[in-house]
Scaffold this active site. Sequence first.
Site, PDB file in Angstrom:
ATOM      1  N   HIS A  12       0.832  -1.204   0.000  1.00 47.03           N
ATOM      2  CA  HIS A  12       0.000   0.000   0.000  1.00 47.03           C
ATOM      3  C   HIS A  12       0.873   1.264   0.000  1.00 47.03           C
ATOM      4  O   HIS A  12       0.714   2.135  -0.865  1.00 47.03           O
ATOM      5  CB  HIS A  12      -0.909  -0.031   1.241  1.00 47.03           C
ATOM      6  CG  HIS A  12      -1.840   1.137   1.347  1.00 47.03           C
ATOM      7  ND1 HIS A  12      -3.143   1.090   0.916  1.00 47.03           N
ATOM      8  CD2 HIS A  12      -1.658   2.388   1.837  1.00 47.03           C
ATOM      9  CE1 HIS A  12      -3.728   2.258   1.125  1.00 47.03           C
ATOM     10  NE2 HIS A  12      -2.844   3.071   1.695  1.00 47.03           N
ATOM     11  N   GLU A  13       1.794   1.331   0.944  1.00 51.22           N
ATOM     12  CA  GLU A  13       2.649   2.531   1.016  1.00 51.22           C
ATOM     13  C   GLU A  13       3.542   2.639  -0.211  1.00 51.22           C
ATOM     14  O   GLU A  13       3.864   3.741  -0.662  1.00 51.22           O
ATOM     15  CB  GLU A  13       3.482   2.524   2.296  1.00 51.22           C
ATOM     16  CG  GLU A  13       2.676   2.525   3.601  1.00 51.22           C
ATOM     17  CD  GLU A  13       1.652   3.661   3.695  1.00 51.22           C
ATOM     18  OE1 GLU A  13       1.862   4.723   3.083  1.00 51.22           O
ATOM     19  OE2 GLU A  13       0.618   3.474   4.380  1.00 51.22           O
ATOM     20  N   HIS A  52       1.737   4.523  -2.847  1.00 49.61           N
ATOM     21  CA  HIS A  52       1.901   5.971  -2.633  1.00 49.61           C
ATOM     22  C   HIS A  52       3.285   6.429  -3.107  1.00 49.61           C
ATOM     23  O   HIS A  52       3.430   7.460  -3.770  1.00 49.61           O
ATOM     24  CB  HIS A  52       1.786   6.305  -1.135  1.00 49.61           C
ATOM     25  CG  HIS A  52       0.380   6.334  -0.606  1.00 49.61           C
ATOM     26  ND1 HIS A  52      -0.599   7.144  -1.130  1.00 49.61           N
ATOM     27  CD2 HIS A  52      -0.197   5.684   0.440  1.00 49.61           C
ATOM     28  CE1 HIS A  52      -1.723   6.986  -0.428  1.00 49.61           C
ATOM     29  NE2 HIS A  52      -1.513   6.097   0.520  1.00 49.61           N
ATOM     30  N   GLU A 106      -4.539   8.248  -2.909  1.00 51.06           N
ATOM     31  CA  GLU A 106      -5.071   7.004  -2.351  1.00 51.06           C
ATOM     32  C   GLU A 106      -5.358   6.001  -3.469  1.00 51.06           C
ATOM     33  O   GLU A 106      -5.254   4.790  -3.274  1.00 51.06           O
ATOM     34  CB  GLU A 106      -6.322   7.295  -1.521  1.00 51.06           C
ATOM     35  CG  GLU A 106      -6.778   6.163  -0.625  1.00 51.06           C
ATOM     36  CD  GLU A 106      -5.826   5.852   0.541  1.00 51.06           C
ATOM     37  OE1 GLU A 106      -4.883   6.645   0.787  1.00 51.06           O
ATOM     38  OE2 GLU A 106      -6.012   4.802   1.175  1.00 51.06           O
TER      39      GLU A 106
END
Lengths: 497, 497
Positions: free
Chosen positions: A263-264, A267, A293
């Site tokens: 997830h990170e 980003h 997001e």
Amino acid sequence: MTAYAALSAHFGRAAAISNALGILQWDSDTMMPKGAVGTRADSLALLRVMAHEMVTDPRIGDWITDAEADAGLDAWARANIREIRRVWTVETAVPADLVEASSKAISICEMTWRQARADCDFKTLLPYLSEVLKLQREIGRVKGEKLGLSTYDALLNDYEPGGRSAHIDALFADLAVFLPGFLDEVMAVQGRRPANAPLGGPFPVEAQRALGVKMMGIVGYDFERGRLDVSTHPFCGGADNDVRITTRYDTTDFTQSFMGVMHETGHALYEQGRPQALLGQPVSQARSMSVHESQSLLMEMQACRSREFLQFAAPLMREAFGGSGPAWEADALWRRYTHVERGFIRVDADEVTYPAHVILRYRLEKALIGDEMPLSELPAAWNAQMQELLGVTPPDDRRGCLQDVHWPSGGWGYFPTYTLGAMTAAQVFDAAKKSDASIAPGIAAGDFKPLLNWLRANIHSQGSLYQTDDLLTHATGRPLDASVFKAHLRRRYIDEV
Amino acid sequence: MTAYAALSAHFGRAAAISNALGILQWDSDTMMPKGAVGTRADSLALLRVMAHEMVTDPRIGDWITDAEADAGLDAWARANIREIRRVWTVETAVPADLVEASSKAISICEMTWRQARADCDFKTLLPYLSEVLKLQREIGRVKGEKLGLSTYDALLNDYEPGGRSAHIDALFADLAVFLPGFLDEVMAVQGRRPANAPLGGPFPVEAQRALGVKMMGIVGYDFERGRLDVSTHPFCGGADNDVRITTRYDTTDFTQSFMGVMHETGHALYEQGRPQALLGQPVSQARSMSVHESQSLLMEMQACRSREFLQFAAPLMREAFGGSGPAWEADALWRRYTHVERGFIRVDADEVTYPAHVILRYRLEKALIGDEMPLSELPAAWNAQMQELLGVTPPDDRRGCLQDVHWPSGGWGYFPTYTLGAMTAAQVFDAAKKSDASIAPGIAAGDFKPLLNWLRANIHSQGSLYQTDDLLTHATGRPLDASVFKAHLRRRYIDEV
């Protein structure tokens, strides 16, 4: 020097301060010893004041006016001026005493919230949260006056430039109708799947970290311009050319940290792919929180929780931890990673129930900012919404309206960007796969280059050149709608089970 | 607000910038990914300019004048004003274009030096180093004019406020007479000692780190206000209440890192012990570079290379690495840690030969700043001094005049503080042991509290209240002389062998 050259030199200098702040903030969350809290707060506060002074410099207004009249500028420069005007308008709108009052109210409220959450004690928080709300409402009002927006939309606009509640109302109304019935269907289907057997353990931190680093490399994260570290709350931060992500490790369960890292990394890929030649300029920034997001959720939810990816990743997981047996098969791991549950806590929520958590918060914060509901009624309203949207009622306010830091810390108008991001992720991923047929088989084979190239070209390198709707239209052929997201959920949780 | 209150508020704000710079510099040396070099340089440069602007603020002159006339201030406030005047005088003395020219010349020269050192190529470095020297001379000249000092003393004064070359000349002349003959004696005695058997290995980084952390705790380092990390060149840095040290680990030899950690911990204890209530004010700063080095060398050379301490530490070392046999006995470890050698490299030098490396550099830099010797003659002059002081001649300039970064990076007038620090360490440690009889047995038992309490009271908590000579007189009964240092060397390397 032209007005535009003066503007960009000035904002380049401001970026040097933001970059310093980004690293100091990262350090506060990862490296800083406890005893330095006060010293660090002084440094951060002074640098924030300096950054604010730079973007409200009295010369900026004239520079903007002159630069807007400059016919010789290209599309990037014109977009840069547009972004500079937006930031400058917002930053100069709020009087200094209001900024200071709000910042103080937030400090006290955040501290009170930590204890109140632990104690399930909304009453104690109420006066402090009320003060924060009052000041946020006032900030939204003065910004809204300058921007010609409602109070709520003015707050939303800080996170989601161009975002409007009328549009979100429509998108969320659609989802709110779809989700409860869909959730019933999903739970029924899930009830017929085999239960998830335990994976064993323990899973040493070093092995988890090594696997995370390997996966980051596979999806295209550039370690020459970033790092992976540990923090209590995972985040992506740092500075230009220095995009640092964090995770936390649980030695009894590696699966959370594994997906958290993906997830990170989503980003971080966005941050690392922003327009290189314009770094430091506002137009090089990520477009909005929902687009940001969308990049983390595209990586985590769309790509890495897919059957195809887990087929590729399962052997690497087994190798990393010496895992074996049925629980370590790709299909079992996929079931684990697509498990759906009617829970109380947003940050623990799955892809299907997450939007309900967000819609609830969006409805409530809009009512509170619009003064349509007294803050004292928040706990009851929260629980009623939980019952309506998810069919469960939190046993206490710790697992209800006290769970998130956003409101106590002044983050009003932020919540909807999570679900806008989830919808955007589905729409962008779908368009990418249709545009390049090698993306899906690439992911199944652990080759993320086709996907990353597409994202680089269509999203990352676009920075803030376009407004969000235009960015999406360029990339996917249309502005945001909920249909692809709903189709994705139906395919993953009903059709493909 | 009184003038003094305005001054201290202003310098408190300046400290918030210095603290930010300290952490960003630490990050650059420990954590920063390669690709961030340029971005970070921009942030550091801007913050340095801001810090410079703050301490040269045009209001400061009047504030100082008014504060100096304020009869109601205590000794700390008066010392603070004295320190502020010193910093302000020096910082306002140098015109901005000279600062910029020097900073650019240093950047290029440092880069050139890295390659020139690798290539043993002084000729290529010469024009760049010549430019740095010329600009340093000019900086020293303008500062000297304002301070009423010679050019060299003005440069020295930045590192060693109140330090004067006339005094150093006398101290170093004494040492230069003493050392060559003494070194012959030491080598003769050492030749009769048993050779050091190898310690084996490898020594895993984690075990070295754990031992370092344990020792830091034993001597009184406060981990709530600091950290231990890894960097290419060990240092003590960070910020107020956030004193971070670094080391580097060699898995074939733990002894270097072990003593390196004790050395940096000595620096860190000074930093952590500075006057708490005045942190941020110039008077709270460490007194000078020689006093700083005295604290690291007191810890490393005086306390931790003693027989008594190594009796205590040897079992901990054996336990940390599973070491056994004669090489791991306390006496053998002590011989290893007091080994003397006529080497070429300053940073590898032992306690006995180190002053010769410093005296050589001091003589040469004074001659170069004073324009008494052409820079082109540096390699030959260096080698001649090495022969005179240490009886060896470097085989090439990499192991000769190209070895140190100080001159290429603009650090002229710094070198003498190393040996002033060594002499100060001996004098302070001797006074401490005489003042508190529990210090020496404490060290032998691993109890550093008596020593730390004495240092806290007599050195650390004094900040910059006194000038260096007065600080030493208060702490040891007299200003610096070389006799205690010489007696220490004779005792350790001749009498006690």
